[in-house]
Design a protein around this motif. Structure first.
Motif, mmCIF file in Angstrom:
data_model
loop_
_atom_site.group_PDB
_atom_site.id
_atom_site.type_symbol
_atom_site.label_atom_id
_atom_site.label_comp_id
_atom_site.label_asym_id
_atom_site.label_seq_id
_atom_site.Cartn_x
_atom_site.Cartn_y
_atom_site.Cartn_z
ATOM 1 N N ASN A 1 0.815 -1.216 0.000
ATOM 2 C CA ASN A 1 0.000 0.000 0.000
ATOM 3 C C ASN A 1 0.849 1.267 0.000
ATOM 4 O O ASN A 1 0.361 2.336 -0.365
ATOM 5 N N MET A 2 2.102 1.148 0.409
ATOM 6 C CA MET A 2 2.963 2.318 0.551
ATOM 7 C C MET A 2 3.949 2.472 -0.594
ATOM 8 O O MET A 2 4.770 3.396 -0.591
ATOM 9 N N ARG A 3 3.910 1.607 -1.572
ATOM 10 C CA ARG A 3 4.902 1.643 -2.651
ATOM 11 C C ARG A 3 4.718 2.858 -3.554
ATOM 12 O O ARG A 3 3.614 3.381 -3.711
ATOM 13 N N PHE A 4 5.840 3.259 -4.179
ATOM 14 C CA PHE A 4 5.821 4.314 -5.169
ATOM 15 C C PHE A 4 6.049 3.742 -6.565
ATOM 16 O O PHE A 4 6.609 2.649 -6.718
ATOM 17 N N TYR A 5 5.626 4.510 -7.566
ATOM 18 C CA TYR A 5 5.692 4.059 -8.956
ATOM 19 C C TYR A 5 6.295 5.156 -9.826
ATOM 20 O O TYR A 5 6.059 6.345 -9.598
ATOM 21 N N ASP A 6 7.060 4.728 -10.818
ATOM 22 C CA ASP A 6 7.562 5.644 -11.840
ATOM 23 C C ASP A 6 6.447 5.811 -12.870
ATOM 24 O O ASP A 6 6.100 4.861 -13.566
ATOM 25 N N PRO A 7 5.867 7.001 -12.994
ATOM 26 C CA PRO A 7 4.718 7.161 -13.901
ATOM 27 C C PRO A 7 5.015 6.758 -15.337
ATOM 28 O O PRO A 7 4.118 6.297 -16.042
ATOM 29 N N PHE B 1 18.820 11.566 -12.516
ATOM 30 C CA PHE B 1 18.899 11.767 -11.069
ATOM 31 C C PHE B 1 17.586 12.291 -10.481
ATOM 32 O O PHE B 1 17.314 12.091 -9.312
ATOM 33 N N ASP B 2 16.796 12.989 -11.287
ATOM 34 C CA ASP B 2 15.660 13.747 -10.766
ATOM 35 C C ASP B 2 14.341 13.077 -11.145
ATOM 36 O O ASP B 2 14.145 12.708 -12.307
ATOM 37 N N PHE B 3 13.426 12.973 -10.176
ATOM 38 C CA PHE B 3 12.234 12.143 -10.357
ATOM 39 C C PHE B 3 10.979 12.805 -9.810
ATOM 40 O O PHE B 3 11.025 13.628 -8.890
ATOM 41 N N ILE B 4 9.861 12.405 -10.393
ATOM 42 C CA ILE B 4 8.538 12.547 -9.784
ATOM 43 C C ILE B 4 7.953 11.145 -9.726
ATOM 44 O O ILE B 4 7.632 10.558 -10.759
ATOM 45 N N LEU B 5 7.873 10.570 -8.552
ATOM 46 C CA LEU B 5 7.230 9.278 -8.348
ATOM 47 C C LEU B 5 5.855 9.510 -7.731
ATOM 48 O O LEU B 5 5.593 10.564 -7.144
ATOM 49 N N VAL B 6 4.971 8.516 -7.841
ATOM 50 C CA VAL B 6 3.605 8.664 -7.335
ATOM 51 C C VAL B 6 3.181 7.420 -6.570
ATOM 52 O O VAL B 6 3.688 6.325 -6.795
ATOM 53 N N SER B 7 2.217 7.617 -5.681
ATOM 54 C CA SER B 7 1.620 6.500 -4.952
ATOM 55 C C SER B 7 0.587 5.803 -5.822
ATOM 56 O O SER B 7 0.184 6.300 -6.878
ATOM 57 N N ASP B 8 0.129 4.657 -5.360
ATOM 58 C CA ASP B 8 -0.851 3.885 -6.122
ATOM 59 C C ASP B 8 -2.150 4.673 -6.307
ATOM 60 O O ASP B 8 -2.763 4.632 -7.376
ATOM 61 N N ASP B 9 -2.576 5.389 -5.277
ATOM 62 C CA ASP B 9 -3.820 6.154 -5.393
ATOM 63 C C ASP B 9 -3.710 7.227 -6.467
ATOM 64 O O ASP B 9 -4.673 7.473 -7.208
ATOM 65 N N LEU B 10 -2.564 7.868 -6.560
ATOM 66 C CA LEU B 10 -2.387 8.902 -7.581
ATOM 67 C C LEU B 10 -2.194 8.279 -8.956
ATOM 68 O O LEU B 10 -2.532 8.885 -9.979
ATOM 69 N N LYS B 11 -1.694 7.076 -8.978
ATOM 70 C CA LYS B 11 -1.522 6.356 -10.247
ATOM 71 C C LYS B 11 -2.867 5.901 -10.811
ATOM 72 O O LYS B 11 -3.106 5.973 -12.025
ATOM 73 N N CYS C 1 -2.455 11.058 -11.771
ATOM 74 C CA CYS C 1 -1.334 11.580 -12.548
ATOM 75 C C CYS C 1 -1.542 11.251 -14.025
ATOM 76 O O CYS C 1 -2.166 10.248 -14.368
ATOM 77 N N LEU C 2 -1.032 12.105 -14.887
ATOM 78 C CA LEU C 2 -1.134 11.910 -16.334
ATOM 79 C C LEU C 2 0.267 11.614 -16.872
ATOM 80 O O LEU C 2 1.042 12.530 -17.170
ATOM 81 N N PRO C 3 0.623 10.330 -16.974
ATOM 82 C CA PRO C 3 1.983 9.967 -17.377
ATOM 83 C C PRO C 3 2.417 10.569 -18.707
ATOM 84 O O PRO C 3 3.598 10.853 -18.905
ATOM 85 N N SER C 4 1.469 10.778 -19.626
ATOM 86 C CA SER C 4 1.852 11.311 -20.935
ATOM 87 C C SER C 4 2.348 12.749 -20.854
ATOM 88 O O SER C 4 2.943 13.255 -21.803
ATOM 89 N N THR C 5 2.117 13.410 -19.710
ATOM 90 C CA THR C 5 2.593 14.790 -19.546
ATOM 91 C C THR C 5 3.934 14.862 -18.840
ATOM 92 O O THR C 5 4.473 15.960 -18.670
ATOM 93 N N LEU D 1 18.231 19.340 -14.970
ATOM 94 C CA LEU D 1 17.041 19.815 -15.662
ATOM 95 C C LEU D 1 15.815 19.568 -14.782
ATOM 96 O O LEU D 1 15.771 18.584 -14.040
ATOM 97 N N PRO D 2 14.813 20.432 -14.861
ATOM 98 C CA PRO D 2 13.582 20.190 -14.097
ATOM 99 C C PRO D 2 12.711 19.128 -14.748
ATOM 100 O O PRO D 2 12.755 18.935 -15.966
ATOM 101 N N VAL D 3 11.919 18.454 -13.945
ATOM 102 C CA VAL D 3 10.943 17.490 -14.439
ATOM 103 C C VAL D 3 9.556 17.971 -14.031
ATOM 104 O O VAL D 3 9.363 18.540 -12.951
ATOM 105 N N THR D 4 8.566 17.757 -14.919
ATOM 106 C CA THR D 4 7.211 18.223 -14.665
ATOM 107 C C THR D 4 6.208 17.129 -15.001
ATOM 108 O O THR D 4 6.499 16.223 -15.783
ATOM 109 N N MET D 5 5.027 17.255 -14.434
ATOM 110 C CA MET D 5 3.929 16.337 -14.761
ATOM 111 C C MET D 5 2.616 16.975 -14.323
ATOM 112 O O MET D 5 2.572 17.707 -13.328
ATOM 113 N N ASP D 6 1.552 16.694 -15.056
ATOM 114 C CA ASP D 6 0.221 17.179 -14.699
ATOM 115 C C ASP D 6 -0.513 16.136 -13.865
ATOM 116 O O ASP D 6 -0.375 14.926 -14.077
ATOM 117 N N ILE D 7 -1.310 16.636 -12.932
ATOM 118 C CA ILE D 7 -2.187 15.802 -12.114
ATOM 119 C C ILE D 7 -3.621 16.268 -12.352
ATOM 120 O O ILE D 7 -3.924 17.460 -12.200
#
Length: 424
Positions: free
Chosen positions: A217-223, A261-271, A279-283, A321-327
């Motif tokens: 329940n606590m795992r993170f995912y690479d979008p 080196f730089d990431f945005i990971l998400v929880s299962d609920d946000l996935k 989260c919108l992985p395509s963004t 470099l910065p990383v971005t994603m839409d939710i």
């Protein structure tokens, strides 16, 4: 390649949805407001960095901005006043910085107060740097009547740098501490985990602690599901975030673009979108990364992934470099998650009139192209017949207003989705 198609776009009626998007951005600011013997007022000048960051922020327009390597004390407020709330913008707010780990570099979170409100924050002290945890809520238009909202929890961390076994053990200790804390809460929620992880492979223990934690329940995912050995691996050249430099300034790291080196990971609920946000992985975008500067400097030669002023600002601002994603909040949009994508690339993700899609079918194929809004409203749909080989398909986009959209292309061989921006 010869293109055969009927140039007739089907315009669809735009309907109103109670949905919105939140753009999250993470950026390592490279000793922002903090001088050392090697990062000085000469090679890392704060006034120059303010100008660079202002250009980058104005281009990205994040709603949530998480940062590493912000100098303590006055620097967090200085950044707010000189890079965010400038040129007529006044809606950004900041959280409180912490420095329980007694380090020269801190994490920060800034947010668009027109869209988001602050709930609380916490911090975990480690032997390296604090791990910061913030809770925000979405200011839904009907909040005053429904008294119901969406919460997003943002974790920001900066793991120990270096490639020695001691460095790797320290990173593992840091992520173990975070996961142990989340496990003690044992509460599923919308979580983002952003930061400079200083990790070369998803197989390293610190990263495994995040994505394969014992409590599922606590795992993170690479979008974007781009796991593997990232370091000096051209297979991941579109996702490398470090280093923007190949020549030494005495401050910035060198080596060219060859590390993720730089990431945005998400929880299962946000996935999955089970708690009113998805989260919108395509963004998911590495700003300034066009996949053509592997082991090179980000602003050498041609880089059409962003305006030239932004590319130059990225080079001057940081060695990351910065990383971005839409939710998406207030509902979910089912953008395709293709398990069998075929060979297609969007050449220009910023346009005022026309998109150019490169396709490489093995045989003559019919492709379906759809354009949708960020809330899932289909705005255009067209089929194209393309011949075997390699070539470009031109797709009209001049009818769209300024903003962010998605182009989805499908064929019998699979499909892909691409975010793009209309700027006129």
């Amino acid at each position: 390649m010869k293109k055969i198609f009927s140039l007739l776009f089907v315009m669809l009626t735009v309907v109103s949805y109670s949905q919105d998007t939140i753009k999250i951005m993470h950026y390592n600011l490279m000793y922002y407001g903090q001088n050392t013997s090697y990062c000085t007022t000469t090679n890392n000048n704060l006034t120059a960095k303010d100008g660079y960051l202002k250009t980058i922020i104005k281009y990205i327009k994040p709603d949530i901005f998480t940062a590493n390597e912000v100098g303590p004390n006055t620097s967090p407020q200085h950044l707010l006043d000189n890079c965010l709330n400038v040129d007529g913008v006044s809606y950004y707010s900041k959280t409180n910085y912490t420095n329980y780990s007694n380090t020269e570099l801190c994490n920060m979170l800034y947010f668009n107060s027109n869209k988001l409100g602050f709930v609380s924050q916490n911090a975990l002290a480690t032997s390296v740097r604090d791990i910061n945890i913030y809770k925000l809520y979405y200011k839904a238009p009907d909040l005053s009547t429904t008294h119901d909202t969406v919460y997003v929890n943002c974790i920001v961390m900066h793991l120990k740098a270096g490639s020695t076994s001691d460095n790797q053990n320290e990173r593992a200790t840091q992520t173990n501490m975070l996961m142990g804390y989340l496990n003690s809460l044992n509460k599923k929620a919308n979580y983002t985990l952003t930061g400079d992880f200083n990790v070369q492979s998803s197989g390293e223990q610190c990263f495994q602690n995040l994505i394969n934690y014992s409590n599922t329940n606590m795992r993170f995912y690479d979008p974007i599901n781009q796991l593997g050995n990232w370091y000096s691996n051209s297979s991941f050249k579109k996702y490398h975030t470090q280093s923007t430099h190949t020549s030494s300034t005495g401050c910035f790291a060198t080596g060219g673009m060859d590390d993720r080196f730089d990431f945005i990971l998400v929880s299962d609920d946000l996935k999955t979108g089970t708690k009113k946000a998805k989260c919108l992985p395509s963004t998911y975008t590495t700003i300034g990364q066009d996949g053509q500067h592997y082991n090179g400097e980000v602003n050498t030669g041609t880089n059409n992934s962003a305006p030239q002023a932004v590319i130059d600002a990225l080079y001057g601002m940081s060695d990351h470099l910065p990383v971005t994603m839409d939710i998406l909040v207030g509902g979910t949009v089912d953008l395709p998650d293709f398990s069998n994508p075929f060979s297609a690339e969007l050449i220009n993700n910023i346009t005022d009139n026309e998109l150019v899609l490169t396709v490489s079918p093995q045989a003559q194929s019919e492709i379906q192209v759809n354009i949708t809004s960020v809330t899932g409203q289909q705005l255009a749909s067209q089929k194209y017949t393309v011949g075997a080989g390699f070539g470009n398909v031109s797709i009209p986009a001049g009818f769209l207003d300024n903003g962010t959209y998605y182009l989805t292309v499908t064929s019998e061989q699979g499909g892909k989705s691409f975010p793009f921006v209309v700027m006129k």
